[in-house]
Design a protein around this motif. Structure first.
Motif, PDB file in Angstrom:
ATOM      1  N   LEU A 158       0.833  -1.205   0.000  1.00  0.00           N
ATOM      2  CA  LEU A 158       0.000   0.000   0.000  1.00  0.00           C
ATOM      3  C   LEU A 158       0.870   1.259   0.000  1.00  0.00           C
ATOM      4  O   LEU A 158       0.569   2.234  -0.700  1.00  0.00           O
ATOM      5  CB  LEU A 158      -0.935   0.006   1.208  1.00  0.00           C
ATOM      6  CG  LEU A 158      -1.901   1.205   1.312  1.00  0.00           C
ATOM      7  CD1 LEU A 158      -2.808   1.276   0.103  1.00  0.00           C
ATOM      8  CD2 LEU A 158      -2.709   1.121   2.608  1.00  0.00           C
ATOM      9  N   ASP A 159       1.953   1.248   0.769  1.00  0.00           N
ATOM     10  CA  ASP A 159       2.875   2.383   0.771  1.00  0.00           C
ATOM     11  C   ASP A 159       3.503   2.572  -0.609  1.00  0.00           C
ATOM     12  O   ASP A 159       3.706   3.707  -1.063  1.00  0.00           O
ATOM     13  CB  ASP A 159       3.972   2.182   1.820  1.00  0.00           C
ATOM     14  CG  ASP A 159       3.452   2.217   3.242  1.00  0.00           C
ATOM     15  OD1 ASP A 159       2.612   3.072   3.544  1.00  0.00           O
ATOM     16  OD2 ASP A 159       3.878   1.360   4.040  1.00  0.00           O
ATOM     17  N   ALA A 160       3.814   1.459  -1.283  1.00  0.00           N
ATOM     18  CA  ALA A 160       4.393   1.549  -2.619  1.00  0.00           C
ATOM     19  C   ALA A 160       3.389   2.139  -3.611  1.00  0.00           C
ATOM     20  O   ALA A 160       3.762   2.926  -4.488  1.00  0.00           O
ATOM     21  CB  ALA A 160       4.856   0.171  -3.087  1.00  0.00           C
ATOM     22  N   VAL A 161       2.107   1.775  -3.457  1.00  0.00           N
ATOM     23  CA  VAL A 161       1.062   2.366  -4.318  1.00  0.00           C
ATOM     24  C   VAL A 161       0.999   3.871  -4.091  1.00  0.00           C
ATOM     25  O   VAL A 161       0.874   4.662  -5.037  1.00  0.00           O
ATOM     26  CB  VAL A 161      -0.303   1.709  -4.039  1.00  0.00           C
ATOM     27  CG1 VAL A 161      -1.416   2.464  -4.760  1.00  0.00           C
ATOM     28  CG2 VAL A 161      -0.292   0.245  -4.484  1.00  0.00           C
ATOM     29  N   ASP A 162       1.111   4.281  -2.849  1.00  0.00           N
ATOM     30  CA  ASP A 162       1.087   5.710  -2.529  1.00  0.00           C
ATOM     31  C   ASP A 162       2.255   6.431  -3.194  1.00  0.00           C
ATOM     32  O   ASP A 162       2.094   7.507  -3.785  1.00  0.00           O
ATOM     33  CB  ASP A 162       1.144   5.893  -1.010  1.00  0.00           C
ATOM     34  CG  ASP A 162       1.086   7.358  -0.598  1.00  0.00           C
ATOM     35  OD1 ASP A 162       0.254   8.090  -1.157  1.00  0.00           O
ATOM     36  OD2 ASP A 162       1.868   7.762   0.281  1.00  0.00           O
TER      37      ASP A 162
END
Length: 332
Positions: A110-114
């Motif tokens: 999820l952090d990578a998507v952000d």
């Protein structure tokens, strides 16, 4: 409840942002594998072999698309999506430089998507990202808004394959979600988004994100035509970056370029000075280049002209600027 990332500084919503030369290098290499010589792959782009060899070189979206079109001359329309997927699988996390390191150091998917949403204009993609919640999943999709119709099948397939390749590398050895067949929707379930990444490190991510911010702030400082002119001037600065030559690259006359830049509140000379000043500070900061060499690399016929310009920009001479940097770095 899963919360969709909402970037404070959303990435550009147009695909015409400047991009690193790395993507063009991959396109030229793929073209060579299909029998197209480098010269033919670069024809009409204004790029040279020297540009491809410079990892810090930026290119305009139009220049990369020119290379795509040169490549697609070899590929029947019905095979272009397949060719795009083949090229997209060559884009690894390491291809994306500091943006890629930011993805790798994200604690979770999820952090990578952000990170991806925040800094999409540090990628090489032409397809633009969209993300929304559907139940307990984030649906990541790619839009062709602004992508010319003649290259859409290739570009969309390439960018989708690149996204899938990056996901594979974020969690190696584990099956990653895939775009739904016949669509460009990529559902990312909550269980997958919450997965910890093996190289995730909040401290490293903070450093990488700060570096990404610095890069995109510089690139986003100019937009539209002025942004494209800055990229082309940087490529041509050693040869003097004549306005007529840059105008020709943009498919317009010098008079039209002057008028359109005035409409954007700037001028060709102002952009040329911006590029030269930025490059001068970078080269002088290395401490390895004498003033005369810096002047030559910036397209000045004489060092005296560069010294005069630098004094106008910074209120001091290049030599004095270098001395001040040395003294600041001397612990004694």
């Amino acid at each position: 409840m899963l919360e969709l990332p909402r970037p404070a500084s959303p990435a550009t919503r147009r695909p015409d942002f400047p991009r690193g030369v790395g993507s063009t290098v991959l396109l030229v290499e793929y073209a060579a594998s299909r029998g197209l010589a480098q010269e033919a792959a670069l024809r009409g782009s204004g790029l040279t072999a020297a540009d491809l060899a410079d990892p810090d070189r930026q290119v305009t979206a139009e220049q990369e698309l020119r290379v795509v079109r040169n490549l697609l001359v070899l590929v029947p329309r019905e095979e272009q999506a397949a060719a795009g997927r083949e090229v997209g699988r060559r884009y690894h996390v390491s291809t994306f430089g500091i943006f890629g390191f930011a993805l790798l150091s994200s604690p979770t998917v999820l952090d990578a998507v952000d990170v991806a949403l925040r800094f999409w204009d540090l990628s090489f993609a032409f397809a633009l990202p969209e993300a929304h919640l559907e139940g307990d999943a984030v649906v990541f999709s790619l839009s062709t808004t602004g992508v010319p119709a003649d290259v859409q099948p290739f570009v969309l397939a390439r960018d989708a394959a690149a996204v899938e390749t990056v996901l594979d590398e974020l969690l190696p050895g584990e099956p990653a979600p895939r775009f739904e067949p016949g669509t460009h929707r990529l559902p990312l379930p909550a269980a997958y988004l919450s997965r910890a990444l093996p190289q995730g490190n909040p401290g490293t991510l903070a450093v990488c994100r700060a570096m990404c911010e610095d890069v995109v702030m510089a690139r986003r400082a100019r937009s539209g035509l002025a942004q494209r002119v800055r990229v082309l001037v940087t490529q041509r600065v050693a040869a003097g970056a004549a306005m007529e030559a840059v105008a020709s690259d943009l498919g317009m006359s010098g008079r039209t370029l002057r008028r359109r830049l005035a409409e954007e509140g700037t001028s060709y000379q102002a952009l040329l000075d911006e590029v030269r000043e930025s490059l001068a500070l970078e080269m002088l900061g290395t401490g390895r280049l004498p003033v005369e060499d810096v002047a030559l690399r910036l397209g000045y016929a004489e060092a005296s002209s560069f010294i005069h310009a630098f004094r106008r920009w910074r209120g001091t001479t290049p030599a004095a600027h270098q001395r001040a940097l040395r003294e600041a770095g001397d612990p004694a």
